[in-house]
Enzyme design. Structure first.
Site, short mmCIF file in Angstrom:
data_model
loop_
_atom_site.label_atom_id
_atom_site.label_comp_id
_atom_site.label_asym_id
_atom_site.label_seq_id
_atom_site.Cartn_x
_atom_site.Cartn_y
_atom_site.Cartn_z
N ARG A 50 0.82 -1.21 0.00
CA ARG A 50 0.00 0.00 0.00
C ARG A 50 0.86 1.27 0.00
NH1 ARG A 50 -2.57 -3.56 -1.28
NH2 ARG A 50 -4.57 -4.28 -0.51
N SER A 102 -11.47 1.06 2.53
CA SER A 102 -10.75 0.62 3.72
C SER A 102 -10.14 1.82 4.43
CB SER A 102 -9.65 -0.37 3.35
OG SER A 102 -10.20 -1.56 2.82
N GLU A 119 -5.19 4.31 5.81
CA GLU A 119 -5.13 4.08 4.37
C GLU A 119 -5.80 5.25 3.65
OE1 GLU A 119 -6.62 0.65 1.26
OE2 GLU A 119 -5.61 0.05 3.10
#
Length: 321
Positions: free
Chosen positions: A181, A230, A300
């Protein structure tokens, strides 16, 4: 004269040749999927890569320029942003097309789902995971977006980007510096398009994989809510939602913001949430998970802008640090 109008007037002729859309005092809540946030002094939507380069050359470096995507995983604080926000237009940066039997070129404003659809039509495997990611290619490139066991870094060949001076850079997969990520590309670089590579695949198999992705999303994620996807990255060795659930935060509400009862790593705006509500909820969850499990969850969702005076939110609520 408003602050945004003053900024545009101050730059005067510098901006006169631009072909894109320039909007003073733009309301960011109209852009973000959370439907919350303050205003920006001015919003610029460039017509194409050349127009964006001209804009970057025209704006002095001391004036902040912030780039946003389609607004899916973005939280804008109530105090808004100073300077310019650049949002790539669908017309200039939203195309996606197969350029060979295994390769796809896509603009940074192309929705991930559009790239998955192009891959299906062309019989190119390896892109079904994009069908389940609620974002755009620019964000996917920046954060190495992934789902269903596949990540963006597995498909990237090269990326086109402009720096703050309007110079073009062509980055290889290795140049992107991908990890979970994350990419290590300097934040100032603005991605404009990318070339991806998959592999020949039967269309019916691709369609079945995409249907499975869609079924999973519909059954476990609050896809019809005002959400940013998310909220937190998965910690090593566990899932964010498991730690949030363990900390008793499933369904937790602050103001109009709630951790979804369906999937507790999804934060939603139930209708009246402010940027403050959403960030305060997120930091409350982080504090409770830290207290319960000793795990420091990492956002995130991208959070940008200034806090409104008196409405600041400290990391982990300033506790347990």
């Amino acid at each position: 004269m408003s602050r945004g109008e003053e900024l545009i007037a101050r730059l005067g002729d510098r901006l006169s040749g631009l072909r894109g859309r320039l909007t003073p005092d733009a309301e960011m809540e109209k852009i973000t999927w959370f439907r919350a946030g303050g205003t920006v002094d001015a919003l610029f939507q460039p017509a194409d890569e050349e127009d964006l380069a001209a804009f970057l050359r025209a704006v002095p470096e001391e004036i902040p320029v912030t780039v946003v995507g389609i607004g899916s995983n973005l939280l804008v604080r109530e105090g808004g942003l100073r300077g310019f926000v650049v949002r790539l237009s669908a017309r200039g940066f939203g195309e996606a097309e197969a350029v060979s039997p295994t390769r796809i070129r896509a603009g940074a404003a192309a929705p991930d789902k559009r790239v998955a659809a192009v891959a299906l039509e062309a019989g190119i495997g390896g892109f079904h995971f994009y069908h389940g990611i609620p974002g755009g290619i620019g964000g996917a490139l920046r954060m190495n977006a992934g789902a269903n066991g596949v990540e963006t870094r597995e498909r990237v060949v090269e990326v086109r980007a402009l720096d703050r001076q309007g110079n073009l850079h062509v980055l290889s997969n290795a140049d992107m510096g991908y990890s979970y990520r994350h990419s290590s590309v300097p934040a100032e670089l603005i991605f404009t398009s990318a070339l991806f590579e998959g592999y020949p695949e039967d269309r019916e198999k691709i369609r079945a994989e995409m249907d499975a992705v869609q079924h999973h999303r519909e059954t476990v994620q609050p896809i019809r809510e005002k959400t940013g996807g998310s909220t937190f990255k998965n910690p090593d060795g566990t899932s964010a939602w498991k730690e949030i659930d363990k900390a008793g935060c499933r369904g937790l509400m602050i103001g109009g913001a709630q951790m979804s009862p369906m999937h507790c790593n999804f934060m939603i705006n139930t209708g009246t949430a402010s940027g403050y509500d959403l960030e305060h909820l997120g930091e409350t969850v982080r504090a409770r998970v830290l207290e319960t499990s000793g795990i420091r969850l990492h956002w995130e969702i991208r959070r940008i802008g200034d806090f409104r005076p008196g409405r600041e939110v400290q990391e982990f609520l300033g506790q347990l640090l």
